[in-house]
Design a protein around this motif. Structure first.
Motif, mmCIF file in Angstrom:
data_model
loop_
_atom_site.group_PDB
_atom_site.id
_atom_site.type_symbol
_atom_site.label_atom_id
_atom_site.label_comp_id
_atom_site.label_asym_id
_atom_site.label_seq_id
_atom_site.Cartn_x
_atom_site.Cartn_y
_atom_site.Cartn_z
ATOM 1 N N THR A 20 -1.890 27.607 31.572
ATOM 2 C CA THR A 20 -1.339 26.794 32.651
ATOM 3 C C THR A 20 -1.437 25.329 32.243
ATOM 4 O O THR A 20 -2.176 24.965 31.317
ATOM 5 C CB THR A 20 -2.121 27.008 33.948
ATOM 6 O OG1 THR A 20 -3.467 26.589 33.744
ATOM 7 C CG2 THR A 20 -2.067 28.459 34.406
ATOM 8 N N ALA A 21 -0.701 24.469 32.943
ATOM 9 C CA ALA A 21 -0.716 23.040 32.641
ATOM 10 C C ALA A 21 -2.131 22.484 32.742
ATOM 11 O O ALA A 21 -2.571 21.715 31.870
ATOM 12 C CB ALA A 21 0.224 22.294 33.578
ATOM 13 N N ARG A 24 -4.166 23.614 29.732
ATOM 14 C CA ARG A 24 -3.666 22.937 28.533
ATOM 15 C C ARG A 24 -4.170 21.491 28.496
ATOM 16 O O ARG A 24 -4.672 21.019 27.479
ATOM 17 C CB ARG A 24 -2.130 22.970 28.575
ATOM 18 C CG ARG A 24 -1.453 22.606 27.319
ATOM 19 C CD ARG A 24 0.050 22.761 27.433
ATOM 20 N NE ARG A 24 0.620 21.940 28.500
ATOM 21 C CZ ARG A 24 1.279 22.403 29.542
ATOM 22 N NH1 ARG A 24 1.491 23.691 29.697
ATOM 23 N NH2 ARG A 24 1.766 21.570 30.459
ATOM 24 N N GLN A 25 -4.089 20.814 29.619
ATOM 25 C CA GLN A 25 -4.544 19.423 29.685
ATOM 26 C C GLN A 25 -6.049 19.321 29.496
ATOM 27 O O GLN A 25 -6.543 18.400 28.837
ATOM 28 C CB GLN A 25 -4.093 18.796 31.004
ATOM 29 C CG GLN A 25 -2.590 18.641 31.050
ATOM 30 C CD GLN A 25 -2.026 18.519 32.442
ATOM 31 O OE1 GLN A 25 -2.765 18.404 33.437
ATOM 32 N NE2 GLN A 25 -0.708 18.549 32.548
ATOM 33 N N THR A 53 6.419 18.911 25.860
ATOM 34 C CA THR A 53 5.372 19.317 26.802
ATOM 35 C C THR A 53 4.102 18.522 26.533
ATOM 36 O O THR A 53 3.469 18.011 27.459
ATOM 37 C CB THR A 53 5.101 20.829 26.692
ATOM 38 O OG1 THR A 53 6.292 21.525 27.075
ATOM 39 C CG2 THR A 53 3.942 21.268 27.586
ATOM 40 N N ASP A 57 2.147 15.827 28.921
ATOM 41 C CA ASP A 57 0.706 15.944 29.198
ATOM 42 C C ASP A 57 -0.022 14.663 28.823
ATOM 43 O O ASP A 57 -0.852 14.169 29.586
ATOM 44 C CB ASP A 57 0.103 17.123 28.427
ATOM 45 C CG ASP A 57 0.484 18.474 29.006
ATOM 46 O OD1 ASP A 57 0.949 18.542 30.162
ATOM 47 O OD2 ASP A 57 0.319 19.485 28.282
#
Length: 83
Positions: A20-21, A24-25, A53, A57
């Protein structure tokens, strides 16, 4: 099941099978803070997402003060560049 503060469990999107974002972040911030720098190329490869992407981010994380965007990647927010 107990969860200690600071533990991070990677969350996988059921729709895409990718992180998920938020996960990932979190990975980006941890990598940059641990190593001082992370290249765009490395993050694309490790997270299996597009360069755009990662750019999005990094823009978001930079606006939050969690990393500092630099050409080709990101550095830890406390690092300075030579003039």
């Amino acid at each position: 099941m107990s969860s200690r503060r600071g533990d991070h469990v990677p969350r996988i999107s059921l729709a895409t099978g990718k992180l998920t974002a938020a996960s990932r972040q979190h990975h980006i911030v941890e990598t940059v803070c641990r190593e001082g720098y992370a290249s765009l190329e490395r993050l694309v490869r490790e997270l299996d997402v597009s360069a755009m992407t990662i750019h999005r981010d990094l823009r978001l994380l930079d606006s939050r003060g969690q990393v500092r965007r630099v050409r080709g990647g990101a550095v830890a927010p406390w690092m300075t560049t030579a003039s």
